[in-house]
Design a protein around this motif. Structure first.
Motif, PDB file in Angstrom:
ATOM      1  N   VAL A  28     -14.350 -27.294 -17.560  1.00 44.16           N
ATOM      2  CA  VAL A  28     -15.296 -28.222 -18.130  1.00 44.16           C
ATOM      3  C   VAL A  28     -16.349 -27.117 -18.587  1.00 44.16           C
ATOM      4  CG1 VAL A  28     -17.032 -29.875 -18.257  1.00 44.16           C
ATOM      5  CG2 VAL A  28     -15.479 -29.808 -16.039  1.00 44.16           C
ATOM      6  N   ALA A  29     -17.221 -26.247 -18.557  1.00 43.08           N
ATOM      7  CA  ALA A  29     -18.186 -25.812 -19.465  1.00 43.08           C
ATOM      8  C   ALA A  29     -17.421 -24.770 -20.824  1.00 43.08           C
ATOM      9  CB  ALA A  29     -18.427 -24.493 -18.694  1.00 43.08           C
ATOM     10  N   ILE A  30     -15.953 -24.225 -20.413  1.00 42.83           N
ATOM     11  CA  ILE A  30     -15.469 -24.178 -21.632  1.00 42.83           C
ATOM     12  C   ILE A  30     -14.944 -25.111 -22.461  1.00 42.83           C
ATOM     13  CG2 ILE A  30     -13.176 -23.602 -21.983  1.00 42.83           C
ATOM     14  CD1 ILE A  30     -13.016 -21.734 -19.347  1.00 42.83           C
ATOM     15  N   GLN A  31     -14.283 -26.045 -21.475  1.00 45.85           N
ATOM     16  CA  GLN A  31     -14.120 -27.143 -22.640  1.00 45.85           C
ATOM     17  C   GLN A  31     -15.123 -27.836 -24.050  1.00 45.85           C
ATOM     18  OE1 GLN A  31     -13.604 -30.977 -20.400  1.00 45.85           O
ATOM     19  NE2 GLN A  31     -13.670 -32.386 -21.876  1.00 45.85           N
ATOM     20  N   GLU A  32     -16.734 -27.634 -23.026  1.00 45.95           N
ATOM     21  CA  GLU A  32     -17.490 -28.122 -23.991  1.00 45.95           C
ATOM     22  C   GLU A  32     -18.090 -27.019 -24.975  1.00 45.95           C
ATOM     23  OE1 GLU A  32     -19.573 -30.983 -23.515  1.00 45.95           O
ATOM     24  OE2 GLU A  32     -17.756 -31.786 -23.805  1.00 45.95           O
ATOM     25  N   GLY A  33     -18.267 -25.655 -24.712  1.00 53.95           N
ATOM     26  CA  GLY A  33     -18.526 -24.475 -25.219  1.00 53.95           C
ATOM     27  C   GLY A  33     -17.535 -24.570 -26.042  1.00 53.95           C
ATOM     28  N   LEU A  34     -16.509 -24.954 -26.526  1.00 60.55           N
ATOM     29  CA  LEU A  34     -15.804 -24.928 -27.396  1.00 60.55           C
ATOM     30  C   LEU A  34     -15.825 -25.574 -28.703  1.00 60.55           C
ATOM     31  CD1 LEU A  34     -12.224 -24.613 -25.466  1.00 60.55           C
ATOM     32  CD2 LEU A  34     -13.144 -23.022 -27.193  1.00 60.55           C
ATOM     33  N   HIS A  35     -16.873 -26.787 -28.625  1.00 57.09           N
ATOM     34  CA  HIS A  35     -17.513 -27.550 -29.584  1.00 57.09           C
ATOM     35  C   HIS A  35     -17.817 -26.456 -30.683  1.00 57.09           C
ATOM     36  CE1 HIS A  35     -15.479 -30.988 -28.000  1.00 57.09           C
ATOM     37  NE2 HIS A  35     -16.405 -31.278 -26.711  1.00 57.09           N
ATOM     38  N   LEU A  91      -5.906 -19.895 -22.566  1.00 53.67           N
ATOM     39  CA  LEU A  91      -6.417 -21.027 -21.592  1.00 53.67           C
ATOM     40  C   LEU A  91      -8.045 -21.125 -23.124  1.00 53.67           C
ATOM     41  CD1 LEU A  91      -7.498 -22.637 -19.458  1.00 53.67           C
ATOM     42  CD2 LEU A  91      -9.138 -20.578 -18.373  1.00 53.67           C
ATOM     43  N   TYR A  92      -8.431 -21.127 -23.236  1.00 55.90           N
ATOM     44  CA  TYR A  92      -9.680 -21.302 -23.824  1.00 55.90           C
ATOM     45  C   TYR A  92      -8.865 -22.268 -25.432  1.00 55.90           C
ATOM     46  CZ  TYR A  92     -13.490 -19.086 -22.366  1.00 55.90           C
ATOM     47  OH  TYR A  92     -14.474 -18.432 -21.509  1.00 55.90           O
ATOM     48  N   LEU A  93      -7.924 -20.996 -25.944  1.00 59.83           N
ATOM     49  CA  LEU A  93      -7.019 -22.437 -26.766  1.00 59.83           C
ATOM     50  C   LEU A  93      -6.279 -23.704 -26.487  1.00 59.83           C
ATOM     51  CD1 LEU A  93      -5.021 -19.221 -29.238  1.00 59.83           C
ATOM     52  CD2 LEU A  93      -6.647 -20.334 -29.895  1.00 59.83           C
ATOM     53  N   GLY A  94      -6.009 -23.780 -25.062  1.00 57.69           N
ATOM     54  CA  GLY A  94      -5.435 -24.652 -24.793  1.00 57.69           C
ATOM     55  C   GLY A  94      -6.294 -26.096 -24.512  1.00 57.69           C
ATOM     56  N   GLU A  95      -7.430 -26.115 -23.849  1.00 60.20           N
ATOM     57  CA  GLU A  95      -8.771 -26.263 -23.777  1.00 60.20           C
ATOM     58  C   GLU A  95      -9.494 -27.536 -25.083  1.00 60.20           C
ATOM     59  OE1 GLU A  95     -11.159 -26.353 -20.984  1.00 60.20           O
ATOM     60  OE2 GLU A  95     -10.071 -24.854 -19.896  1.00 60.20           O
TER      61      GLU A  95
END
Length: 323
Positions: A28-35, A91-95
């Motif tokens: 979830v932290a990755i998902q939000e940080g990618l913004h 993973l980061y690209l996918g999220e």
């Protein structure tokens, strides 16, 4: 009824819960940080900082933290490139296209892929009907998760699923290739160096794809996400992982991968109001069933070992079995 606290120990259960919490929340932290961060740069900064912290810790706590010889650098390179750079990069690209909860379910296929790669690459274990069936169930879970609807394809969502699945495969392959490369370098030092190597590959990939530090938006959420991923799941999470690996072994530790989607789902619901879909739940059940089928014998031994010993005269007793 067996006393799980007595069998495993309160501190081990606490470490297990801590690791599941850190690594489950990290999706979830990755998902939000990618913004706020470009993906490769985000992952690269995280592991550059975490790597230096773990190396500092290793230098203070182990007899030797500097690698020497080709074998040790080869082991570090394999882990750095596959387990840290390729895994986290994909993973980061996918999220960017799927939620953290969905990504956690897809990644939970990794233990099954590890068994498959170990059989195909190293010839370890038997790639029998049961392994094939478990693998098919796991892949079926990912297919269900993808919600294929040929009349209304969401190409971005499918791309995200594919990227995260490839990330899980890279992690599994890296774990398998590391096995014959094990050296005398302490694990903390090896992982610290692997993080640094992986971070440099990630930052290089970011530069090659046009990412820029200027694109980072340093908001409160961005900083909180980066700090948590670096110190929480990156440093404390890996230290808990190493300790648990020594205490309970890889079979029990694989189960943390199936606690992570639960944690990710709960955290996403509490913090973001996201509700998991029936397809996500069904996909998770299929993936876990596939893992249980592949690891049936090992899991059965662990369950028998947890059951209390009884006097044979009382009828039906499990005295525990060797690992």
């Amino acid at each position: 009824m067996f006393d799980l606290h007595r069998s495993l120990g309160r501190s081990t259960l606490a470490l297990f819960a801590l690791l599941a919490g850190f690594w489950g929340t990290s999706f979830v932290a990755i998902q939000e940080g990618l913004h706020y961060f470009p993906p490769f740069t985000f992952a690269g900064i995280r592991y550059l900082a975490a790597g230096f912290i773990i190396l500092t810790y290793a230098a203070l706590t182990v007899d030797r933290w500097l690698p020497r010889g080709r074998d040790e650098w080869l082991s570090i390179t394999v882990a750095g490139v596959l387990v840290f750079a390729v895994y986290h990069g994909l993973l980061y690209l996918g999220e960017q296209y799927v939620s953290g909860a969905v990504a956690a379910v897809v990644i939970s296929l990794s233990p099954v892929l590890t068994v498959v790669f170990a059989a195909l690459v190293l010839g370890e274990g038997d790639f029998d009907v049961r392994t094939l069936a478990g693998f098919a169930l796991g892949v079926g879970g990912v297919v269900v998760l993808s919600q294929p609807d040929l009349s209304n394809l969401d190409e971005r969502y499918l791309l995200g699923i594919g990227l995260v699945l490839a990330a899980g495969a890279a992690f599994a392959l890296g774990a398998v290739l590391e096995r014959p490369l094990r050296t005398d370098l302490p694990t903390r030092a090896m992982e610290g160096w692997a993080m640094v190597v992986g971070s440099l590959v990630l930052l290089g990939g970011g530069a090659a794809t046009g990412e820029s530090l200027a694109a980072i938006s340093w908001t409160t959420t961005a900083v909180a996400s980066l700090v948590f991923l670096t110190l929480g799941s990156g440093v404390l999470g890996f230290l808990a992982y190493f300790e648990l690996l020594a205490r309970v072994g890889p079979v029990d530790l694989n189960l943390v991968g199936y606690a992570e989607p639960v944690v990710a789902t709960v955290v996403a619901w509490l913090l973001l109001g996201q509700v998991v879909s029936p397809a996500t739940l069904a996909g998770f059940v299929l993936v876990f069933t596939g893992f249980a089928l592949v690891k049936r014998d090992a899991l059965a031994r662990k369950v028998h070992a947890l059951l209390p010993a009884r006097d044979p005269g009382t009828g039906g007793a499990y005295a525990g079995m060797d690992d």
